[in-house]
Scaffold this active site. Structure first.
Site, mmCIF file in Angstrom:
data_model
loop_
_atom_site.group_PDB
_atom_site.id
_atom_site.type_symbol
_atom_site.label_atom_id
_atom_site.label_comp_id
_atom_site.label_asym_id
_atom_site.label_seq_id
_atom_site.Cartn_x
_atom_site.Cartn_y
_atom_site.Cartn_z
ATOM 1 N N GLY A 58 -8.364 25.922 -49.211
ATOM 2 C CA GLY A 58 -7.663 26.725 -48.214
ATOM 3 C C GLY A 58 -7.142 25.915 -47.045
ATOM 4 C CB SER A 59 -6.676 22.279 -46.471
ATOM 5 O OG SER A 59 -5.784 21.922 -47.508
ATOM 6 C CG MET A 60 -1.722 23.227 -47.318
ATOM 7 S SD MET A 60 -0.962 22.512 -45.836
ATOM 8 C CE MET A 60 0.618 23.368 -45.818
ATOM 9 C CE LYS A 100 -4.748 18.036 -47.070
ATOM 10 N NZ LYS A 100 -5.728 19.099 -46.743
ATOM 11 C CD GLU A 157 -8.104 26.920 -41.073
ATOM 12 O OE1 GLU A 157 -8.427 26.203 -40.095
ATOM 13 O OE2 GLU A 157 -7.965 28.151 -41.019
#
Length: 249
Positions: A58-60, A100, A157
């Site tokens: 969920g880093s994006m 990213k 995120e």
């Protein structure tokens, strides 16, 4: 003679209906053929231009959530611009493709934060794609000069993203080579969120934004082709039903 004339009239009507039926069948055949061409061409074009990826983290978020399926346009690393969401592979980061957002390119200086905003070349950048309520100060980092031919990347995120800020001690100050990029994410296709929004905040730097790929046109071709095939294939049953109803009356 009057009787003869009376007998020929039904044959003329039958001939007209037959001619109309043949014309309809020809048009339906053409619709099916054209539909198949558009449908297959759309899929073929998409397979050449795009590569699918499943984003594992969920880093994006909220732009791309964990488990989302995206389409990344196959592009050369030299075509990447600030604001692009890219897929790349760097052995110093992971043994798998990583997704990213590019926030700075070779020659830029980038830092966080000034008045709660990311700064690139001394200019504050508006980033509406960030999660609401996330304090930018939570990922503060000192000024970094991005080496030429490289990219500085962050997750949307940022509080839990293993991005360039996690590699600042590397020889390249957390940056990734342009040549490591294999694609630029154009759209989220599952769930069907469509094209990513354009990151207009980087226009403050006077730089051009990347143009979206042919995703929308490809979708129109596939949907239009499928519709033509269905309409053409439906002509025969509809014509028989209408014709049968006419004879019953």
């Amino acid at each position: 003679m009057g009787e003869s004339a009376t007998r020929t009239a039904p044959r003329s009507g039958t001939d007209n209906r037959a001619a109309g039926g043949r014309a309809g069948q020809t048009l339906s055949g053409l619709a099916v053929a054209l539909g198949l061409v558009l449908f297959l061409a759309g899929f073929g074009w998409g397979a050449v231009v795009y590569r699918p990826y499943t984003v594992p983290t969920g880093s994006m978020t909220p732009t791309i959530n964990a488990g989302d399926r995206v389409l990344a346009q196959r592009v050369d690393g030299d075509e990447i611009r600030r604001g692009d969401v890219v897929v790349f592979k760097d052995p110093n980061w992971a043994n798998a493709p990583v997704v990213k957002r590019v926030v700075a390119v070779g020659g830029d200086t980038v830092a966080c934060c000034t008045k709660g905003k990311l700064t690139v070349n001394g200019k504050q950048i508006d980033e509406p794609y960030l999660p609401e309520g996330e304090p930018a100060e939570s990922i503060a980092f000192p000024t970094v000069t991005v080496p030429e031919g490289r990219l500085f990347l962050l997750g949307d995120e940022r509080h839990g993203s293993l991005d360039s800020t996690a590699h600042l001690q590397d020889a390249a100050s957390g940056s990734v080579a342009r040549s490591a990029v294999s694609g630029r994410v154009d759209a989220v296709v599952w769930p069907m969120n469509g094209l990513l929004e354009r990151p207009t905040g980087f226009e403050a730097l006077g730089s051009e934004l990347s143009e979206p790929g042919p995703y929308r046109l490809i979708v129109y071709m596939i949907i239009g082709g499928a519709a033509l095939v269905l309409l053409g294939a439906a002509y025969g049953p509809i014509a028989k039903r209408v014709g049968g109803g006419g004879r019953g009356r």
